[in-house]
Write a protein that holds these residues in place. Sequence first.
Motif, PDB file in Angstrom:
ATOM      1  N   ALA A   1      14.632   3.381  -5.753  1.00 55.66           N
ATOM      2  CA  ALA A   1      13.134   3.724  -4.967  1.00 55.66           C
ATOM      3  C   ALA A   1      12.367   4.910  -5.515  1.00 55.66           C
ATOM      4  O   ALA A   1      12.925   5.188  -6.459  1.00 55.66           O
ATOM      5  N   LEU A   2      11.153   5.311  -5.043  1.00 55.39           N
ATOM      6  CA  LEU A   2      10.635   6.323  -5.594  1.00 55.39           C
ATOM      7  C   LEU A   2      11.464   7.652  -5.373  1.00 55.39           C
ATOM      8  O   LEU A   2      12.154   7.508  -4.495  1.00 55.39           O
ATOM      9  N   PRO A   3      11.295   8.597  -6.245  1.00 51.49           N
ATOM     10  CA  PRO A   3      12.308   9.667  -6.203  1.00 51.49           C
ATOM     11  C   PRO A   3      12.117  10.723  -4.985  1.00 51.49           C
ATOM     12  O   PRO A   3      11.139  10.908  -4.450  1.00 51.49           O
ATOM     13  N   THR A   4      13.241  11.216  -4.400  1.00 46.96           N
ATOM     14  CA  THR A   4      13.319  12.064  -3.482  1.00 46.96           C
ATOM     15  C   THR A   4      12.884  13.586  -4.319  1.00 46.96           C
ATOM     16  O   THR A   4      13.041  13.606  -5.414  1.00 46.96           O
ATOM     17  N   GLU A   5      12.585  14.362  -3.426  1.00 45.30           N
ATOM     18  CA  GLU A   5      12.114  15.922  -3.900  1.00 45.30           C
ATOM     19  C   GLU A   5      13.527  16.413  -4.755  1.00 45.30           C
ATOM     20  O   GLU A   5      13.394  17.037  -5.751  1.00 45.30           O
ATOM     21  N   LYS A   6      14.380  16.237  -4.331  1.00 49.83           N
ATOM     22  CA  LYS A   6      15.707  16.803  -4.919  1.00 49.83           C
ATOM     23  C   LYS A   6      16.022  16.085  -6.265  1.00 49.83           C
ATOM     24  O   LYS A   6      16.257  16.653  -7.189  1.00 49.83           O
ATOM     25  N   ALA A   7      15.765  14.732  -6.367  1.00 52.20           N
ATOM     26  CA  ALA A   7      16.317  13.937  -7.659  1.00 52.20           C
ATOM     27  C   ALA A   7      15.133  14.347  -8.456  1.00 52.20           C
ATOM     28  O   ALA A   7      15.457  14.681  -9.764  1.00 52.20           O
ATOM     29  N   VAL A   8      13.978  14.704  -8.206  1.00 52.98           N
ATOM     30  CA  VAL A   8      12.827  14.991  -9.148  1.00 52.98           C
ATOM     31  C   VAL A   8      13.111  16.227  -9.483  1.00 52.98           C
ATOM     32  O   VAL A   8      12.731  16.869 -10.547  1.00 52.98           O
ATOM     33  N   ARG A   9      13.500  17.403  -8.745  1.00 52.66           N
ATOM     34  CA  ARG A   9      13.770  18.625  -9.233  1.00 52.66           C
ATOM     35  C   ARG A   9      14.732  18.634 -10.451  1.00 52.66           C
ATOM     36  O   ARG A   9      14.683  19.257 -11.357  1.00 52.66           O
TER      37      ARG A   9
ATOM     38  N   VAL B   1       0.868  -1.241  -0.204  1.00 49.96           N
ATOM     39  CA  VAL B   1      -0.070  -0.173  -0.022  1.00 49.96           C
ATOM     40  C   VAL B   1       0.867   1.264  -0.055  1.00 49.96           C
ATOM     41  O   VAL B   1       1.773   1.316   0.886  1.00 49.96           O
ATOM     42  N   GLY B   2       0.565   2.256  -0.984  1.00 52.35           N
ATOM     43  CA  GLY B   2       1.296   3.397  -1.058  1.00 52.35           C
ATOM     44  C   GLY B   2       2.918   3.055  -1.350  1.00 52.35           C
ATOM     45  O   GLY B   2       3.626   4.376  -1.302  1.00 52.35           O
ATOM     46  N   LYS B   3       3.319   1.956  -1.828  1.00 55.37           N
ATOM     47  CA  LYS B   3       4.850   1.889  -2.093  1.00 55.37           C
ATOM     48  C   LYS B   3       5.141   2.459  -3.438  1.00 55.37           C
ATOM     49  O   LYS B   3       6.075   2.890  -3.403  1.00 55.37           O
ATOM     50  N   GLU B   4       4.603   2.160  -4.685  1.00 54.50           N
ATOM     51  CA  GLU B   4       5.004   2.157  -5.866  1.00 54.50           C
ATOM     52  C   GLU B   4       4.117   3.416  -6.509  1.00 54.50           C
ATOM     53  O   GLU B   4       4.418   3.622  -7.567  1.00 54.50           O
ATOM     54  N   GLY B   5       3.279   3.838  -5.655  1.00 60.19           N
ATOM     55  CA  GLY B   5       2.395   4.963  -6.106  1.00 60.19           C
ATOM     56  C   GLY B   5       1.373   5.409  -4.845  1.00 60.19           C
ATOM     57  O   GLY B   5       1.597   4.959  -3.696  1.00 60.19           O
ATOM     58  N   VAL B   6       0.366   6.304  -5.232  1.00 63.08           N
ATOM     59  CA  VAL B   6      -0.377   6.593  -4.054  1.00 63.08           C
ATOM     60  C   VAL B   6      -1.705   5.472  -4.235  1.00 63.08           C
ATOM     61  O   VAL B   6      -1.842   4.970  -5.057  1.00 63.08           O
ATOM     62  N   ALA B   7      -1.965   5.405  -2.975  1.00 62.42           N
ATOM     63  CA  ALA B   7      -3.337   4.488  -2.736  1.00 62.42           C
ATOM     64  C   ALA B   7      -4.351   5.141  -2.741  1.00 62.42           C
ATOM     65  O   ALA B   7      -4.706   6.028  -2.205  1.00 62.42           O
ATOM     66  N   ILE B   8      -5.233   4.688  -3.514  1.00 64.46           N
ATOM     67  CA  ILE B   8      -6.700   5.089  -3.481  1.00 64.46           C
ATOM     68  C   ILE B   8      -7.751   4.275  -3.583  1.00 64.46           C
ATOM     69  O   ILE B   8      -7.580   3.361  -4.484  1.00 64.46           O
ATOM     70  N   ASP B   9      -8.577   4.219  -2.610  1.00 65.96           N
ATOM     71  CA  ASP B   9      -9.687   3.493  -2.323  1.00 65.96           C
ATOM     72  C   ASP B   9     -11.040   3.815  -2.695  1.00 65.96           C
ATOM     73  O   ASP B   9     -11.941   3.038  -3.384  1.00 65.96           O
ATOM     74  N   THR B  10     -11.312   5.035  -2.549  1.00 62.30           N
ATOM     75  CA  THR B  10     -12.674   5.702  -2.547  1.00 62.30           C
ATOM     76  C   THR B  10     -12.420   7.185  -3.452  1.00 62.30           C
ATOM     77  O   THR B  10     -11.250   7.769  -3.277  1.00 62.30           O
ATOM     78  N   LEU B  11     -13.490   7.650  -3.444  1.00 56.49           N
ATOM     79  CA  LEU B  11     -13.718   9.168  -3.948  1.00 56.49           C
ATOM     80  C   LEU B  11     -12.927  10.020  -2.920  1.00 56.49           C
ATOM     81  O   LEU B  11     -12.470  10.997  -3.223  1.00 56.49           O
TER      82      LEU B  11
ATOM     83  N   LEU C   1      10.188  -6.211  -7.096  1.00 55.99           N
ATOM     84  CA  LEU C   1      10.552  -4.886  -7.245  1.00 55.99           C
ATOM     85  C   LEU C   1       9.724  -3.817  -6.622  1.00 55.99           C
ATOM     86  O   LEU C   1       9.578  -2.663  -6.954  1.00 55.99           O
ATOM     87  N   SER C   2       8.611  -4.491  -5.850  1.00 55.13           N
ATOM     88  CA  SER C   2       7.710  -3.539  -5.591  1.00 55.13           C
ATOM     89  C   SER C   2       7.781  -2.639  -4.298  1.00 55.13           C
ATOM     90  O   SER C   2       7.036  -1.894  -3.996  1.00 55.13           O
ATOM     91  N   GLY C   3       8.754  -3.279  -3.662  1.00 51.13           N
ATOM     92  CA  GLY C   3       9.127  -2.429  -2.276  1.00 51.13           C
ATOM     93  C   GLY C   3       8.600  -3.239  -1.307  1.00 51.13           C
ATOM     94  O   GLY C   3       8.812  -2.826   0.089  1.00 51.13           O
TER      95      GLY C   3
ATOM     96  N   ILE D   1      17.705   7.974  -0.306  1.00 51.08           N
ATOM     97  CA  ILE D   1      16.358   7.498  -0.757  1.00 51.08           C
ATOM     98  C   ILE D   1      15.336   7.599  -0.044  1.00 51.08           C
ATOM     99  O   ILE D   1      15.241   7.821   1.132  1.00 51.08           O
ATOM    100  N   LEU D   2      14.051   7.762  -0.788  1.00 47.69           N
ATOM    101  CA  LEU D   2      12.751   7.968  -0.200  1.00 47.69           C
ATOM    102  C   LEU D   2      12.267   6.627   0.450  1.00 47.69           C
ATOM    103  O   LEU D   2      12.200   5.683  -0.363  1.00 47.69           O
ATOM    104  N   LYS D   3      11.549   6.571   1.601  1.00 49.48           N
ATOM    105  CA  LYS D   3      11.274   5.609   2.194  1.00 49.48           C
ATOM    106  C   LYS D   3       9.877   5.816   2.524  1.00 49.48           C
ATOM    107  O   LYS D   3       9.399   6.761   3.078  1.00 49.48           O
TER     108      LYS D   3
END
Lengths: 558, 138
Positions: free
Chosen positions: A373-381, A135-145, B66-68, A480-482
């Motif tokens: 990992a998912l990017p840090t703010e610095k890396a994405v900038r 949950v929330g690891k490779e992207g944002v978790a969306i369950d409902t509106l 690879l998913s963390g 890295i971002l955790k």
Amino acid sequence: MEVSRSKNRAKSKKEWLEQTLKPHLNENKERSISFTTVSSMPIERLYTLEDLANFDYYEKLGFPGEYPYTRGIHPTMYRGRLWTMRQFSGFGTAKDTNNRYHYLLDHGQTGLSVAFDLPTLMGIDSDHPLAQGEVGKEGVAIDTLADMEVLFDGIPLDKISTSMTINAPASVLFAMYIAVGEKQGVQSYKLEGTIQNDILKEYIAQKEWIYPPRPSIRIITDIMAYCMKKVPKWNTISISGYHIREAGSTAVQELAFTLADGIEYVKAGIEAGLDIDGFAPRLSFFFNSHNDFFEEIAKMRAARRIWSRVMRERFKVKDPRSWMLRFHTQTAGCSLTAQQPHNNIVRVTIQALAAVLGGTQSLHTNSMDETLALPTEKAVRIALRTQQIIAEESGVANSIDPLGGSYFVEALTDKIEEEAMGYINRIDEMGGMVNAIEAGFPQKEIADAAYRYQQQLDRKEKTVVGVNKYIMEEEKPIEILKIGEETEIEQKKRLQNVKNMRNAGKVKECLDRLMEAAHGGENLMPRILDAVRAYASIGEICDTMKKVFGEYREASVI
Amino acid sequence: MPEKKKIRLLIGKIGLDGHDRGAKIIARALRDAGFEVIYTGLHQTPEMVVQTAIQEDVDAIGLSILSGAHNHLFPSVLQLLSERGADDIKLFGGGIIPKEDIPGLKEKGVLELFTPGASTREIIEWVKMNIQPRQLKK
């Protein structure tokens, strides 16, 4: 082809070969016996006018903004407007990601691009047993509106365009987006953006599927039909080569399988009784930009030429807007290395430059730490700044298709077109992409190419700096971002709260109506939208359709 | 001399992540190197993997993640192997696993972890050196 020569004439290629090259080669060996692209396409030593025999400028290139669009889809290209800088982003909860969106918009990003976590991509809720740990690891978790409302909090949907990388449950997330618009007072005809919604490439490469191919395609044609009436500015499918390439395909396979998927969607739209000029201009494409600079540029130019010909000649489409292949590009995640990660900034720069010279409409540049990992703010900038430097300092955006007419680039564009058409014709002979997928054809071709490339790396026939050459033994890890475990706990709690607060009877009624629609031929979108408005969860909505449509199971090919 | 038993390996993708490029390459490379390889396909749960490993009588399981979710999934597999009395089946793996997570996973019993950039040769050599047929050991 006979080259016309003046008195101080140059030699023919053959003469040069005999008189100048051969004696030189006797003394000086070349670095390698043969040279190939990263995809193993053979590359000749030199390209000249003679390599473009029968080359007709008007037939092959034409002008920007005109058929066959090889030189670009807009008459002024980046002189008019730069490409959209759209960094793909999402992690943790909707709140975490909303903060990152505000950060990126404040730093000059011009469009949003939502990365969903794996449970969302598979259409399951955060409290499902299979979702645990993801949950929330490779992207944002969306369950409902309720999550979607938080995700776009403070972001006016009538002013920003949003791309959502979502496929099997695309109809549900798209419905949530429409519903957030309603809450903000934005009517659906004003919404601009893209849902990836490319289910065929899921079976071929990315593998986040729910239903089998045929009902999945029905969902897609329902979305196309709905958008024609209600959300006319929305791009209904982003036909994606990106993941095909990441799965290990060659550049030619990426192009061919993506366009073959596109052809299949056009056929499906026609079979569903839709007006082709109503939906075709809303199809967009998504390509990968890998390390081999010229191969990528040629691939993108060939893509536009093939698509416009397919649309005009094969489908007899009249409206020029339906001939144009518009595309987003992402630099190649699979090319990035965990070793010496700062080198990735350079790789991304080369790849981004290729995308711009290839004429992309929108670009995501990967961050240097994305292989870890998912990017840090610095890396994405830094990744965003890379685009800004290319756009505003390098000067490459000042002239249209500056490599057009290059002997090498035109020869390579022709070659890639020819090889891609070979694949497309084979897939046609198999009865189209759905049949080809069911036979495992693209999957096998890609697995073979991926294996071949890995062997080339292992044998050091292909170089990856820092991995199989110029290796450093001890490296200091970068920051890295955790994503902590608290994300999952928090998200499950949020879902439970929504379930406690909503009208359970209303949810059930909506899901029952959706099931009825799924059994029959009624368009699914209004029913999904009602369920979303009642705060039904993504898992509940997808499970309802699963009961009617069944689940996909892959026959694994290694 | 009794004929040496071929080493049997289960290569698996566990969790929801569909990035199977690496797993497929490794499965094929190990097979080409002379091992018996069973590939699970995608979206396996720890239960499914352990069940297949026992049924197929493999000597080791190699998982690609690879998913963390590695800190959740590797220990689950180890625990299930232990519960079923099959903890002599070795577990190794690979994928996007941050360096600082590796010692903890090894302590829990993951024998080896390969991170991006590992060559197939390296992995084949490691299997040759570290995995033995289970019954010979007893």
